[in-house]
Design a protein around this motif. Structure first.
Motif: not given
Length: 126
Positions: A33-35, A50-53, A59-60, A104-105
């Motif tokens: 995951a990246m953020g 953030c964003i999942n793989w 998520g914001y 991400a959430e």
């Protein structure tokens, strides 16, 4: 050796737009995951987006919802943060992070044990 390199920071007037990029190397990018996180002096680090793989879940932070957009391109190991309608309070150093345990959430899960970039400064003036 894992490296995360942010770029795209700088100065902009309130209401303007800016895109940050984070290029990674030395890791299997789509395992993570990246953020994007930000920090100003005297304040705690804040998860911005953030964003999942796979890029299917994002998520914001409430403060940036509707203005910022996170995306990733797994083919080139890069994650982006498109920032629109920037506000003076968005001024901060922005960090890119990669984590197998991050979510991400709400940029939840664990990010501190992951990999971090050196940060790029964003200054929004009125």
């Amino acid at each position: 050796r894992v490296q995360l390199a942010e770029s795209g920071g700088g100065s902009v007037q309130a209401g303007g737009s800016m895109t940050l990029s984070c290029t990674t190397s030395g890791l299997v990018f789509d395992d993570f995951a990246m953020g994007w996180f930000r920090q100003t002096p005297g304040k705690e680090r804040e998860g911005v987006a953030c964003i999942n793989w796979r890029g299917a879940v994002t998520g914001y932070a409430d403060s940036v919802k509707g203005r910022f957009n996170i995306s990733r391109d797994n083919a080139i190991n890069t994650v982006y943060l498109q920032m629109n309608n920037l506000k003076v309070e968005d001024t901060a150093t922005y960090y890119c992070a990669a984590s197998r345990r991050g979510r991400a959430e709400n940029c939840g899960g664990s990010w501190s044990g992951g990999y971090w970039g050196q940060g790029t400064e964003v200054i929004v003036s009125s």
